[in-house]
Motif scaffolding. Structure first.
Motif, short mmCIF file in Angstrom:
data_model
loop_
_atom_site.label_atom_id
_atom_site.label_comp_id
_atom_site.label_asym_id
_atom_site.label_seq_id
_atom_site.Cartn_x
_atom_site.Cartn_y
_atom_site.Cartn_z
N VAL A 49 0.84 -1.20 0.00
CA VAL A 49 0.00 0.00 0.00
C VAL A 49 0.87 1.25 0.00
CG1 VAL A 49 -1.57 1.40 1.41
CG2 VAL A 49 -2.06 -1.01 1.03
N ILE A 50 1.90 1.24 0.83
CA ILE A 50 2.78 2.42 0.89
C ILE A 50 3.55 2.58 -0.42
CG2 ILE A 50 4.80 3.39 2.02
CD1 ILE A 50 3.74 2.22 4.65
N ALA A 51 3.99 1.46 -0.98
CA ALA A 51 4.71 1.53 -2.26
C ALA A 51 3.82 2.12 -3.35
CB ALA A 51 5.18 0.13 -2.66
N VAL A 52 2.57 1.68 -3.37
CA VAL A 52 1.63 2.19 -4.37
C VAL A 52 1.44 3.70 -4.22
CG1 VAL A 52 -0.81 2.21 -5.04
CG2 VAL A 52 0.39 0.04 -4.76
N LEU A 53 1.26 4.13 -2.98
CA LEU A 53 1.06 5.56 -2.75
C LEU A 53 2.30 6.35 -3.16
CD1 LEU A 53 -0.72 5.58 0.71
CD2 LEU A 53 -1.69 6.21 -1.50
N GLN A 54 3.44 5.72 -2.98
CA GLN A 54 4.69 6.41 -3.27
C GLN A 54 4.94 6.55 -4.77
OE1 GLN A 54 8.51 6.29 -0.32
NE2 GLN A 54 7.56 4.41 -0.94
N GLU A 55 4.38 5.62 -5.52
CA GLU A 55 4.65 5.58 -6.95
C GLU A 55 3.81 6.53 -7.78
OE1 GLU A 55 4.00 1.52 -7.90
OE2 GLU A 55 5.88 0.89 -6.95
N THR A 56 2.84 7.16 -7.15
CA THR A 56 1.96 8.02 -7.94
C THR A 56 1.85 9.41 -7.36
OG1 THR A 56 -0.27 8.29 -8.81
CG2 THR A 56 -0.06 7.27 -6.67
N ASP A 57 1.48 10.34 -8.22
CA ASP A 57 1.23 11.70 -7.76
C ASP A 57 -0.25 12.01 -7.73
OD1 ASP A 57 3.70 12.53 -7.10
OD2 ASP A 57 4.07 13.72 -8.89
N ASP A 58 -1.06 11.02 -8.07
CA ASP A 58 -2.49 11.24 -8.11
C ASP A 58 -3.10 11.27 -6.72
OD1 ASP A 58 -2.31 11.29 -10.81
OD2 ASP A 58 -3.09 9.26 -11.12
N HIS A 59 -4.36 11.70 -6.69
CA HIS A 59 -5.13 11.63 -5.45
C HIS A 59 -5.92 10.35 -5.53
CE1 HIS A 59 -4.64 15.79 -6.85
NE2 HIS A 59 -4.31 16.02 -5.61
N MET A 60 -5.46 9.33 -4.83
CA MET A 60 -6.02 8.00 -5.00
C MET A 60 -7.11 7.68 -3.99
SD MET A 60 -3.55 6.16 -7.06
CE MET A 60 -2.99 4.70 -6.22
N SER A 61 -8.18 7.09 -4.51
CA SER A 61 -9.22 6.57 -3.63
C SER A 61 -8.77 5.21 -3.13
CB SER A 61 -10.52 6.43 -4.39
OG SER A 61 -10.39 5.40 -5.36
N ALA A 62 -9.47 4.70 -2.13
CA ALA A 62 -9.14 3.38 -1.59
C ALA A 62 -9.16 2.33 -2.69
CB ALA A 62 -10.11 3.01 -0.47
N SER A 63 -10.14 2.44 -3.56
CA SER A 63 -10.24 1.39 -4.58
C SER A 63 -9.17 1.57 -5.66
CB SER A 63 -11.66 1.33 -5.16
OG SER A 63 -11.73 1.87 -6.43
#
Lengths: 154, 154
Positions: free
Chosen positions: B30-44
């Motif tokens: 989860v942290i890796a995913v958040l780190q890889e993007t600059d978007d505002h990501m929803s849980a899904s």
DNA sequence: CTGTATGCAAACGTTTTGCATGCGA
DNA sequence: TCGCATGCAAAACGTTTGCATACAG
């Protein structure tokens, strides 16, 4: 004179006429409910109070009215992170003044603050102007929120 | 020296140890995913990307992890009014800088802006200090949002 | 009269919960 | 081993939509 005549209705009715929206009992009640409280009301909070005034009102209509009022800029919609939207009347005569929020991340208490707005006004105006220009946005509103822990929860 | 040793792990693992939280594959992902993007990501959004990395991960765990990270202050939770919460990593090495949002009320486009933060810092610090004192809050974060209509929608 | 506004019930999408199992420390 | 963490399925929750009816203009 014309102004005075138009003034006879409630302060929001002109806006309704302008867009061809009808003035109905449910709408009057929703606005009345919002006007009567200083709380940050959810749709269902509004519904409960409206229902006491006129039990025939439906939750759906409350949602639709709040949505409409939000789009008209008559109410402001907030989300404090507890899963339901909150609504506040803005700029209404005798209503709440311009303010911002202090949010306790533990107990979700919301404190409205109206202090220190002179400094804010200056900062906001400057920033807003720069942002408008740079991103080609027509900015109509802003919100400032501080998050933390209240006296009890810290 | 000790610092260097502790530094060997990922930057967030110390925080986990401090509170006795376990370092697990789903959490790393989860942290890796958040780190890889600059978007505002929803849980899904996070779930979909996490699922590609490891299909055994569950949506529930994504929710629980995001919630935990939010409480740790590692991620910030936003609501832009489209019915789902958005999450952004804060203060992570090499990640996004401090920023705020410009929100189009019509098409829900979100623009991050990082300009004009010097003026902001001064204003925020002053206000924060005064509010802390007056309302006995321990303020840990803030958000500034401008609402309006973007280039296309205005 | 005409079409907007309404109420109800049902649908929707996001988020949460209960519980048996898995796995990090 | 021990208990936190997980995944699944189901529930819960706020919000939206379809549709026949009501009523403002």
């Amino acid at each position: 004179m014309v102004y005075l005549l138009r003034k006879r209705g409630a302060w929001w009715q002109d806006r309704f006429h302008d867009i061809g929206a009808r003035i109905t009992a449910p709408r009057e009640i929703v606005i009345a409910v919002l006007q009567e409280t200083d709380d940050h009301m959810s749709a269902s909070d509004v519904y409960i109070r409206a229902h006491k005034i006129n039990p025939s009102i439906g939750l759906t209509t409350v949602y639709r009215t709040l949505d409409m009022l939000t789009q008209l800029g008559i109410v402001q919609k907030f989300d404090f992170g507890d899963g339901k939207a909150r609504f506040e009347l803005v700029n209404n005569p005798g209503g709440k003044k311009h303010h911002h929020h202090l949010i306790c991340m533990n107990c979700k208490t919301i404190v409205d603050y109206t202090e220190f707005l002179d400094e804010e006004l200056e900062f906001i105006n400057k920033t807003q102007e720069k942002l408008s220009k740079k991103y080609n946005f027509k900015i109509t509103d802003h919100a400032i929120s501080f998050y933390g822990y209240c006296d009890q929860c810290r």
